[in-house]
Design a protein around this motif. Structure first.
Motif, mmCIF file in Angstrom:
data_model
loop_
_atom_site.group_PDB
_atom_site.id
_atom_site.type_symbol
_atom_site.label_atom_id
_atom_site.label_comp_id
_atom_site.label_asym_id
_atom_site.label_seq_id
_atom_site.Cartn_x
_atom_site.Cartn_y
_atom_site.Cartn_z
ATOM 1 N N UNK A 28 55.812 4.397 -33.330
ATOM 2 C CA UNK A 28 55.202 4.627 -32.021
ATOM 3 C C UNK A 28 55.824 3.678 -30.996
ATOM 4 N N UNK A 29 55.826 4.081 -29.748
ATOM 5 C CA UNK A 29 56.258 3.221 -28.647
ATOM 6 C C UNK A 29 55.258 3.379 -27.511
ATOM 7 N N UNK A 30 55.273 2.410 -26.615
ATOM 8 C CA UNK A 30 54.460 2.510 -25.406
ATOM 9 C C UNK A 30 55.389 2.965 -24.281
ATOM 10 N N UNK A 31 55.108 4.137 -23.733
ATOM 11 C CA UNK A 31 55.909 4.644 -22.618
ATOM 12 C C UNK A 31 55.196 4.293 -21.322
ATOM 13 N N UNK A 32 55.961 3.703 -20.408
ATOM 14 C CA UNK A 32 55.400 3.298 -19.132
ATOM 15 C C UNK A 32 55.548 4.426 -18.126
ATOM 16 N N UNK A 33 54.487 4.630 -17.361
ATOM 17 C CA UNK A 33 54.502 5.641 -16.297
ATOM 18 C C UNK A 33 54.032 4.979 -15.010
ATOM 19 N N UNK A 34 54.803 5.136 -13.943
ATOM 20 C CA UNK A 34 54.439 4.612 -12.629
ATOM 21 C C UNK A 34 54.197 5.776 -11.687
#
Length: 178
Positions: A28-34
């Motif tokens: 798993x990874x943490x995907x950043x969304x702005x």
């Protein structure tokens, strides 16, 4: 399971620590969304399952770290029986009464035995004795095991820094008030 012994590192430990498998396997990874909306910037991290596991190399050139390993506020190693199995490096900011865990590594053959938890808890006890009020931990956004550890130990998300590491990965910061 053998007991975990945690002690201050000594210079003769360094050649053993350098040989650790510093990589991390993740699913798993943490995907950043702005999102920019009506003058607001909203940033969120979403946990995403990968289609297959990914091996992350250590985000720092650990071979060159050996020259500075003994110059930190706290440098702990964990042993099981006579074998070194993990280490933790902590930087102290006296002015803001904070300890920042910058490196937390458990050798691949000894993971999932509570060693990283033991190192972080030992650090908390040491920080309290020194009058430090906060323990911070920096983790790659791709390091699911590190993020899970921070959550397990009741650490609060407190920010991120994009392109933090030399490989340009994002760092996520967690904090625990002592």
């Amino acid at each position: 399971m053998p007991a975990i012994d945690i002690r201050s590192a000594i210079s003769s430990d360094i050649p053993h620590l350098i040989r650790f498998d510093h990589s991390v396997e993740t699913t798993h990874v943490m995907q950043m969304e702005s999102v920019f909306n009506n003058g607001n910037i909203d940033v969120s991290f979403n946990e995403t399952k990968l289609p297959r596991s990914l091996v992350l190399p250590y985000p720092k050139p650990f071979e060159s770290m050996a020259n500075s390993w003994t110059k930190h506020g706290l440098f702990l190693v964990a042993r099981m029986e006579v074998k070194l199995v993990g280490y933790l490096i902590l930087e102290i900011s006296e002015d803001i009464k904070t300890g920042m865990v910058t490196d937390l590594v458990v050798d691949a053959s000894s993971r999932r035995l509570g060693i990283a938890s033991g190192l972080l808890i030992s650090t908390r006890n040491w920080l309290k004795k020194k009058g430090i009020r906060r323990e911070n931990l920096v983790v790659q956004a791709k390091n699911h095991a590190g993020i899970s550890l921070a959550r397990k130990l009741k650490m609060d998300y407190c920010g991120y820094l994009d392109h933090y590491y030399t490989n340009r990965d994002t760092a996520i910061f967690f904090s625990f008030v002592l």
